[in-house]
Design a protein around this motif. Structure first.
Motif, PDB file in Angstrom:
ATOM      1  N   GLY A 268      36.162  77.033  75.831  1.00 14.83           N
ATOM      2  CA  GLY A 268      36.561  77.314  74.450  1.00 14.83           C
ATOM      3  C   GLY A 268      37.441  76.217  73.880  1.00 14.83           C
ATOM      4  N   LYS A 269      38.368  75.723  74.683  1.00  8.32           N
ATOM      5  CA  LYS A 269      39.238  74.631  74.239  1.00  8.32           C
ATOM      6  C   LYS A 269      38.432  73.345  74.043  1.00  8.32           C
ATOM      7  CE  LYS A 269      43.512  76.281  76.377  1.00  8.32           C
ATOM      8  NZ  LYS A 269      43.037  77.638  76.647  1.00  8.32           N
ATOM      9  N   LEU A 270      37.481  73.106  74.935  1.00  2.93           N
ATOM     10  CA  LEU A 270      36.631  71.928  74.844  1.00  2.93           C
ATOM     11  C   LEU A 270      35.755  71.982  73.593  1.00  2.93           C
ATOM     12  CD1 LEU A 270      36.193  69.438  76.617  1.00  2.93           C
ATOM     13  CD2 LEU A 270      34.386  70.679  77.793  1.00  2.93           C
ATOM     14  N   ALA A 271      35.305  73.181  73.235  1.00  3.99           N
ATOM     15  CA  ALA A 271      34.443  73.359  72.058  1.00  3.99           C
ATOM     16  C   ALA A 271      35.213  73.256  70.746  1.00  3.99           C
ATOM     17  CB  ALA A 271      33.734  74.706  72.137  1.00  3.99           C
ATOM     18  N   ALA A 272      36.504  73.581  70.769  1.00  2.00           N
ATOM     19  CA  ALA A 272      37.304  73.567  69.539  1.00  2.00           C
ATOM     20  C   ALA A 272      38.661  72.921  69.804  1.00  2.00           C
ATOM     21  CB  ALA A 272      37.463  74.983  69.006  1.00  2.00           C
ATOM     22  N   PRO A 273      38.671  71.635  70.130  1.00  2.00           N
ATOM     23  CA  PRO A 273      39.943  70.993  70.466  1.00  2.00           C
ATOM     24  C   PRO A 273      40.941  70.976  69.309  1.00  2.00           C
ATOM     25  CG  PRO A 273      38.197  69.362  70.317  1.00  2.00           C
ATOM     26  CD  PRO A 273      37.557  70.705  70.225  1.00  2.00           C
TER      27      PRO A 273
ATOM     28  N   GLY B  32      49.005  68.456  75.571  1.00  2.00           N
ATOM     29  CA  GLY B  32      48.916  69.860  75.977  1.00  2.00           C
ATOM     30  C   GLY B  32      47.472  70.293  76.167  1.00  2.00           C
ATOM     31  N   LEU B  33      46.618  69.855  75.246  1.00  2.00           N
ATOM     32  CA  LEU B  33      45.193  70.180  75.344  1.00  2.00           C
ATOM     33  C   LEU B  33      44.600  69.568  76.607  1.00  2.00           C
ATOM     34  CD1 LEU B  33      42.457  71.216  74.258  1.00  2.00           C
ATOM     35  CD2 LEU B  33      42.277  69.046  73.024  1.00  2.00           C
ATOM     36  N   ILE B  34      44.891  68.314  76.857  1.00  2.00           N
ATOM     37  CA  ILE B  34      44.348  67.637  78.045  1.00  2.00           C
ATOM     38  C   ILE B  34      44.842  68.323  79.318  1.00  2.00           C
ATOM     39  CG2 ILE B  34      44.395  65.483  79.377  1.00  2.00           C
ATOM     40  CD1 ILE B  34      44.453  64.044  76.593  1.00  2.00           C
ATOM     41  N   GLY B  35      46.129  68.628  79.359  1.00  2.00           N
ATOM     42  CA  GLY B  35      46.679  69.319  80.528  1.00  2.00           C
ATOM     43  C   GLY B  35      46.025  70.666  80.756  1.00  2.00           C
ATOM     44  N   ALA B  36      45.845  71.414  79.680  1.00  2.00           N
ATOM     45  CA  ALA B  36      45.214  72.734  79.790  1.00  2.00           C
ATOM     46  C   ALA B  36      43.769  72.603  80.262  1.00  2.00           C
ATOM     47  CB  ALA B  36      45.276  73.461  78.451  1.00  2.00           C
ATOM     48  N   LEU B  37      43.049  71.630  79.711  1.00  2.00           N
ATOM     49  CA  LEU B  37      41.655  71.426  80.117  1.00  2.00           C
ATOM     50  C   LEU B  37      41.554  71.080  81.600  1.00  2.00           C
ATOM     51  CD1 LEU B  37      40.197  69.479  77.068  1.00  2.00           C
ATOM     52  CD2 LEU B  37      39.514  71.752  77.871  1.00  2.00           C
TER      53      LEU B  37
ATOM     54  N   ALA C 135      36.596  82.722  86.539  1.00  2.00           N
ATOM     55  CA  ALA C 135      35.768  82.884  85.338  1.00  2.00           C
ATOM     56  C   ALA C 135      36.593  82.786  84.057  1.00  2.00           C
ATOM     57  CB  ALA C 135      35.022  84.219  85.393  1.00  2.00           C
ATOM     58  N   ILE C 136      37.752  83.409  84.024  1.00  2.00           N
ATOM     59  CA  ILE C 136      38.551  83.385  82.797  1.00  2.00           C
ATOM     60  C   ILE C 136      39.054  81.975  82.490  1.00  2.00           C
ATOM     61  CG2 ILE C 136      40.792  84.006  83.795  1.00  2.00           C
ATOM     62  CD1 ILE C 136      40.998  85.895  81.224  1.00  2.00           C
ATOM     63  N   PHE C 137      39.354  81.205  83.543  1.00  2.00           N
ATOM     64  CA  PHE C 137      39.797  79.830  83.325  1.00  2.00           C
ATOM     65  C   PHE C 137      38.641  78.963  82.824  1.00  2.00           C
ATOM     66  CE2 PHE C 137      42.996  81.463  86.282  1.00  2.00           C
ATOM     67  CZ  PHE C 137      44.143  81.109  85.607  1.00  2.00           C
ATOM     68  N   PHE C 138      37.439  79.159  83.383  1.00  2.00           N
ATOM     69  CA  PHE C 138      36.260  78.430  82.900  1.00  2.00           C
ATOM     70  C   PHE C 138      36.018  78.725  81.416  1.00  2.00           C
ATOM     71  CE2 PHE C 138      34.309  78.064  87.301  1.00  2.00           C
ATOM     72  CZ  PHE C 138      34.284  76.678  87.310  1.00  2.00           C
ATOM     73  N   ILE C 139      35.986  79.988  81.077  1.00  2.00           N
ATOM     74  CA  ILE C 139      35.685  80.386  79.699  1.00  2.00           C
ATOM     75  C   ILE C 139      36.754  79.868  78.745  1.00  2.00           C
ATOM     76  CG2 ILE C 139      35.481  82.382  78.149  1.00  2.00           C
ATOM     77  CD1 ILE C 139      34.113  83.814  80.592  1.00  2.00           C
ATOM     78  N   SER C 140      38.006  79.962  79.138  1.00  2.00           N
ATOM     79  CA  SER C 140      39.094  79.462  78.309  1.00  2.00           C
ATOM     80  C   SER C 140      39.003  77.952  78.133  1.00  2.00           C
ATOM     81  CB  SER C 140      40.437  79.854  78.920  1.00  2.00           C
ATOM     82  OG  SER C 140      41.493  79.408  78.116  1.00  2.00           O
ATOM     83  N   GLY C 141      38.725  77.241  79.216  1.00  2.00           N
ATOM     84  CA  GLY C 141      38.596  75.783  79.152  1.00  2.00           C
ATOM     85  C   GLY C 141      37.431  75.348  78.292  1.00  2.00           C
TER      86      GLY C 141
END
Length: 143
Positions: free
Chosen positions: A33-38, A56-61, A25-31
């Protein structure tokens, strides 16, 4: 206490699947959030002097969204859990190392706790309700 409790929880119950879902769940929510505000994510990465914020953003996503999905369905679970555990520790060290700041200390310790839970998944496997378990059953039946 039943000495076989660990085997029973892993092989005959939904407990491992629930645990994997809660960790994911925490990874989904974090991902998300990153997708919403790249732009904000890339700016934060750049502010730390890290190279290639877009990469870095792509790797994290990929790690967060794909890793969480694979963890929930229980596919390649041990490997995915190990990768996410390493990711959690690395991000703790890079992004949450200002331990004098109570908020950063909290995030640092949260990442270490996530890594600990993920290492348990890597050690004990996906459990009964997983693609890994289904694939193993098919392999056993074919043998």
């Amino acid at each position: 206490m039943n000495p076989n409790l660990n085997a029973q929880l892993n092989a005959n119950s939904a407990v491992p699947a629930v645990g994997r879902t809660l960790i994911a769940a925490i990874f989904f929510i974090s991902g998300i959030g990153k997708l919403a505000a790249p732009a904000a994510t890339m700016a934060y990465i750049a502010s730390l002097g890290l190279p290639a914020p877009a990469l870095g953003l792509i790797g994290a996503l990929v790690l967060e969204l794909a890793g969480a999905t694979l963890l929930v369905v229980g596919y390649k679970t041990r490997l995915v859990a190990l990768l996410l555990a390493v990711y959690a520790v690395v991000t703790a060290l890079i992004f949450h190392h200002a331990l004098g700041d109570q908020n950063q200390m909290f995030h640092f310790l949260k990442n270490l706790a996530m890594a600990g839970g993920l290492l348990q998944v890597a050690a004990f496997g996906a459990g009964a309700f997983s693609i890994d378990n289904r694939r193993a059953a098919v392999t056993r039946a074919a043998a």
